[in-house]
Enzyme design. Sequence first.
Site, mmCIF file in Angstrom:
data_model
loop_
_atom_site.group_PDB
_atom_site.id
_atom_site.type_symbol
_atom_site.label_atom_id
_atom_site.label_comp_id
_atom_site.label_asym_id
_atom_site.label_seq_id
_atom_site.Cartn_x
_atom_site.Cartn_y
_atom_site.Cartn_z
ATOM 1 N N ASP A 146 0.852 -0.909 0.215
ATOM 2 C CA ASP A 146 0.369 -0.253 -0.028
ATOM 3 C C ASP A 146 1.004 1.440 -0.099
ATOM 4 O OD1 ASP A 146 -3.139 1.633 0.532
ATOM 5 O OD2 ASP A 146 -1.976 1.829 1.821
ATOM 6 N N GLU A 148 1.897 5.444 0.151
ATOM 7 C CA GLU A 148 1.771 6.770 0.394
ATOM 8 C C GLU A 148 2.072 7.785 0.285
ATOM 9 O OE1 GLU A 148 -1.410 6.389 1.711
ATOM 10 O OE2 GLU A 148 -2.461 4.728 2.528
ATOM 11 N N ASP A 220 -1.247 1.287 -6.914
ATOM 12 C CA ASP A 220 -0.385 1.081 -6.385
ATOM 13 C C ASP A 220 0.544 0.525 -7.932
ATOM 14 O OD1 ASP A 220 -0.098 1.273 -3.631
ATOM 15 O OD2 ASP A 220 -2.156 0.950 -4.534
ATOM 16 N N HIS A 277 -4.504 6.454 6.037
ATOM 17 C CA HIS A 277 -3.138 6.963 5.303
ATOM 18 C C HIS A 277 -1.745 6.790 5.458
ATOM 19 C CE1 HIS A 277 -6.541 8.103 2.567
ATOM 20 N NE2 HIS A 277 -6.583 8.350 3.409
ATOM 21 N N ASP A 282 -1.711 1.056 7.300
ATOM 22 C CA ASP A 282 -2.357 0.567 5.561
ATOM 23 C C ASP A 282 -2.603 -1.293 5.872
ATOM 24 O OD1 ASP A 282 -4.580 2.735 6.513
ATOM 25 O OD2 ASP A 282 -3.331 4.128 4.206
#
Length: 322
Positions: A146, A148, A220, A277, A282
Amino acid sequence: MALARVSPPAFSSPFLIHSLLRPFSSPSSVLRPRVTRVPHHRGFAIAAALSQASPLPSADGDGAVMEAPPRPSSRRPWKPTCLYYTQGKCTMLTGHGYNLSNAVYKLNDTLHLEKFNHNLSTDLPVNYSAADKVKSQKLDYFLVLDLEGKVEILEFPVVMIDAQSMEFVDSFHSVWHDTAIPFMEVLQEFEDWIEHHKFWKKEQGGALNSAAFITCGNWDLKTKVPEQCRVSKIKLPSYFMEWINLKDIYLNFYNRRATGMMTMMRELQMPIVGSHHLGIDDAKNIARVVQRMLADGAVMQITAKRQSATGDVKFLFKNRIR
């Protein structure tokens, strides 16, 4: 994302460290984690980012903010994750750091280890009593990714889950910045990590062996990683050519749409752990959703593929989130 980059001064007292780290901790904190020097990252230091707890999901949609950590039945209290530890740079465990007085150093060590979690598996327990529906998987491991951040900083967290036992195995976590940590350096560290786990060999290339990325959406690996590779003037690595979009698996398994991680957790009545976030948190929460879906009998399959580094993405599920 609560990560900041500071130049490493010659600290002469703990009070200067205390003042530098004040923005990253709550007012109730007595002592804050010290700034850790990272020599191989061109002399920059990363100020400690605290993985804080958040509220139970509201019905406001995927952007809902959460405030209270879950109250698990375990006697062990929930603690935010040390983000130095996730990047292999926690000086409290290695005994290295700035040369402060022994008294302050030992006190910092004790309070830091009491306040912050240094074991990701505590947030990813497996409930075997509710795992009677588990089905055999074609893959051995899932790498929950994930990304960010924005243009300035991009966080690269990966949480590894055993596809058969559903247990947490390992994690990779790095933060990069165009002017501090080159993306190529992050990829080299990540390749060392997947080679260590025998998922991939640099000499052979190709897709991952017996493992696959799981992302919550296509952004992603369909958009961000190829974009970053173009900016960094490097070829898209072969192990990024296919992935599992958890939204598509969720849609086809439960026959209902989920716009993101928060929707899934709300519908599954799962409290969030950590901060929404913050990439590593996450990734842990998405991994928890994966664990729950595996326990419910879901089978994880590749949902998207690229034929080449510059080719279009082929989506393999007819019924999918667009």
